[in-house]
Design an enzyme around this catalytic site. Structure first.
Site, PDB file in Angstrom:
ATOM      1  N   ASP A  95       0.832  -1.202   0.000  1.00 36.72           N
ATOM      2  CA  ASP A  95       0.000   0.000   0.000  1.00 36.72           C
ATOM      3  C   ASP A  95       0.878   1.269   0.000  1.00 36.72           C
ATOM      4  OD1 ASP A  95      -1.931   1.909   0.401  1.00 36.72           O
ATOM      5  OD2 ASP A  95      -2.915   0.855   2.048  1.00 36.72           O
TER       6      ASP A  95
ATOM      7  N   ASP B 139     -10.505   3.998  -1.669  1.00 38.34           N
ATOM      8  CA  ASP B 139     -11.171   2.973  -0.864  1.00 38.34           C
ATOM      9  C   ASP B 139     -12.682   2.896  -1.094  1.00 38.34           C
ATOM     10  OD1 ASP B 139      -8.646   2.845   0.104  1.00 38.34           O
ATOM     11  OD2 ASP B 139      -9.196   3.014   2.224  1.00 38.34           O
TER      12      ASP B 139
HETATM   13  C1  GLA Z   1      -5.554   2.193   2.670  1.00 33.70           C
HETATM   14  C2  GLA Z   1      -6.030   1.034   1.800  1.00 33.70           C
HETATM   15  C3  GLA Z   1      -7.078   0.223   2.558  1.00 33.70           C
HETATM   16  C4  GLA Z   1      -6.466  -0.297   3.849  1.00 33.70           C
HETATM   17  C5  GLA Z   1      -5.907   0.854   4.673  1.00 33.70           C
HETATM   18  C6  GLA Z   1      -5.120   0.348   5.876  1.00 33.70           C
HETATM   19  O1  GLA Z   1      -6.564   3.106   2.914  1.00 33.70           O
HETATM   20  O2  GLA Z   1      -6.553   1.503   0.583  1.00 33.70           O
HETATM   21  O3  GLA Z   1      -7.558  -0.837   1.761  1.00 33.70           O
HETATM   22  O4  GLA Z   1      -5.458  -1.214   3.536  1.00 33.70           O
HETATM   23  O5  GLA Z   1      -5.052   1.676   3.904  1.00 33.70           O
HETATM   24  O6  GLA Z   1      -4.497   1.364   6.595  1.00 33.70           O
END
Ligand code: GLA
Length: 399
Positions: free
Chosen positions: A156, A224
Site C-alpha cells: 500500500d 477505498d
Molecule cells: C488504505 C487502503 C485500505 C487499507 C488501509 C489500511 O486506505 O486503501 O484498503 O489497507 O489503507 O491502513
C-alpha cells in the site's frame, strides 16, 4: 601450452556451477508456479475490523471460512491488513506487534485449514495507519514473510507519497513509485516462494498500464470502497474501459467486497457481487465471516456467479450501453457464452430491455437468469423490471 584440466579442477568447476545455480535459481524469473491465474478469492480484515484484529480474530475468520462453506466455494486467502506490524530489531528484521505473538504458527494454522495467508505492508517508511513500512527493508521483509509462510502481499503506497512529493516533479515521483514496486517484486521473487503481489496505490498514474510489468498480480484501480451504494456504484461502474488490461495473472482490483457489512440492502449487495463478477474482480470478502446471515452466505457463495468471476479465459467485462442510470454490461466467457447484467442505478424500479443482436448474436439465444437459477428459453430480446439499485444477471448462449 595449455595444460589439461585436472579432475580436481573439474570438480571445483562443477561445484562453482552448482553453487551459482543455487544462488541464481530464485532470481531467474518465470520459474515459480503461476499465481492468480484467476482473480484471487478470499477475505481481508480491513473493511469490517480495521485495526481491531489479532491472532484470535484471524483464526476465527479462517474457521468460519471453512464452516460457512466459503472455502469450498473457492475463497482461499485469509488476508491480514494494516496494524499487525511491530518494531524492527537491531538487524532490521520486522516483528509483529503483541496482537500477533507468532506469525509462523498463525500461518501454519491457516494452512492447516486448506487456506492461504496474506499480509500487508507499504513501500514507504510508514503504512496508512502509521505502522512500520518496508522502505529500505524490502529484501528482509520479503524473506521474513516467506519464512512465516505468507502467500499474498498487499503493498500500500501511503508512506511513500511524502518522499514522492519531495522529488520535485510528477515524472520523478512516478519513477520513485514504480521503482519501489519493482524492488519488492524482485525481493518476493528472490524468496523462491509463490506470493501473490497486490498493488494498492489507488489507480494513480494509470497503474493498469505499468502494473503488470512491475509484477502486479492485481492492482487497485481506485481509492477505498465504503459500505454504501453510492461509493460501491461509483467504483464499480467507473471501471468502464479497463477490461483490456486484465487477464490471467494480472487483474484490475476495484477493492474488496462490502457484502454483509450492513450498509446496503439485498439488491444493492447483489449488484455489488454481480458487477464484481462481470469485472473479473478479485473477490475478497470484507465482512465478519463468523457472524454472517444465510442471505450473506448465499450472495457470497453462489456457484454460478463465482464461476463467472473465475472463468478461466479471464476476459473482463465492460459496459455495452447506457441510458442514463440504466446500464447494460457484458462479459464474454471461455465457452462462447456471454454474461449480461441489466443494472438499474435509479432509486426506483425500472423496466429494461436488451436486444441480443446488439451484443453480437445473430439468432435467437438461450437465456438463463443466473440469480433465479432458471432457464428462460430462447429469445432475441429480453425485458424485465429491474429493482431499484438492482440487477438482472443473464447468461446467454447461442450464435
Ligand atoms: C488504505 C487502503 C485500505 C487499507 C488501509 C489500511 O486506505 O486503501 O484498503 O489497507 O489503507 O491502513
Amino acid at each position: 601450452m595449455k595444460s589439461k584440466p585436472k579432475s580436481g579442477d573439474r570438480l571445483t568447476h562443477q561445484w562453482i556451477s552448482f553453487l551459482l545455480l543455487l544462488v541464481c535459481a530464485p532470481i531467474s524469473y518465470g520459474q515459480l508456479p503461476d499465481v492468480a491465474t484467476t482473480p484471487p478469492m478470499g477475505w481481508n480484515s480491513w473493511n469490517h475490523f480495521a485495526s481491531k484484529i489479532d491472532d484470535a480474530t484471524i483464526r476465527a475468520q479462517a474457521d468460519a471460512m471453512v464452516s460457512s462453506g466459503m472455502r469450498d466455494a473457492g475463497y482461499l486467502y485469509v488476508n491480514i491488513d494494516d496494524t499487525w506490524e511491530g518494531e524492527r530489531d537491531v538487524q532490521g528484521i520486522i516483528h509483529p506487534n503483541s496482537k500477533f505473538p507468532d506469525m509462523k504458527a498463525l500461518a501454519a494454522y491457516v494452512h492447516g485449514k486448506g487456506l492461504k495467508l496474506g499480509i500487508y505492508s507499504s513501500p514507504g517508511p510508514k503504512t496508512c495507519a502509521g505502522f512500520a513500512g518496508s522502505y529500505d527493508h524490502e529484501l528482509q521483509d520479503a524473506q521474513t514473510y516467506a519464512a512465516w509462510g505468507v502467500d499474498y502481499l498487499k503493498y500500500d503506497l501511503c508512506g511513500l507519497r511524502e518522499i514522492m512529493k519531495n522529488s520535485g516533479s510528477p515524472e520523478a515521483a512516478h519513477e520513485i513509485m514504480v521503482n519501489a514496486y519493482v524492488k519488492m517484486r524482485d525481493a518476493l521473487r528472490r524468496t523462491g516462494r509463490p506470493i501473490v503481489y497486490s498493488f494498492c496505490q489507488y489507480g494513480d498514474d494509470a497503474v493498469w498500464r505499468w502494473g503488470p510489468e512491475a509484477g502486479a498480480n492485481l492492482w487497485r484501480t481506485t481509492g477505498d470502497i465504503k459500505d454504501n451504494y453510492a461509493r460501491m456504484a461509483d467504483i464499480g461502474f467507473g471501471q468502464a474501459g479497463l477490461a483490456k488490461f486484465a487477464g490471467p495473472g494480472h487483474w484490475n482490483d476495484p477493492d474488496m467486497l462490502e457484502i454483509g457489512n450492513g450498509g446496503m440492502n439485498f439488491d444493492e449487495y447483489r449488484t455489488h457481487m454481480s458487477l464484481w463478477a462481470i469485472l473479473a474482480a478479485p473477490l475478497l470478502a470484507g465482512n465478519d465471516l463468523a457472524s454472517m446471515s444465510s442471505e450473506t452466505i448465499a450472495l457470497l457463495t453462489n456457484r454460478e456467479v463465482i464461476a463467472i468471476d473465475q472463468d478461466s479465459a479471464g476476459k473482463q467485462g465492460d459496459r455495452a450501453s447506457a441510458e442514463g442510470p440504466l446500464e447494460i454490461w457484458a462479459r464474454p466467457l471461455g465457452d462462447g457464452s456471454k454474461v449480461v447484467g441489466l443494472f438499474n442505478r435509479h432509486p426506483g424500479p425500472m423496466e429494461m430491455q436488451v436486444h441480443f443482436h446488439d451484443l453480437g448474436f445473430r439468432n435467437a439465444v438461450k437465456v438463463r437468469d443466473v440469480w433465479a437459477a432458471k432457464d428462460l428459453g430462447s429469445m432475441e430480446s429480453y425485458k424485465a423490471i429491474v429493482p431499484a439499485h438492482g440487477v438482472v444477471l443473464l447468461r446467454i448462449s447461442g450464435s
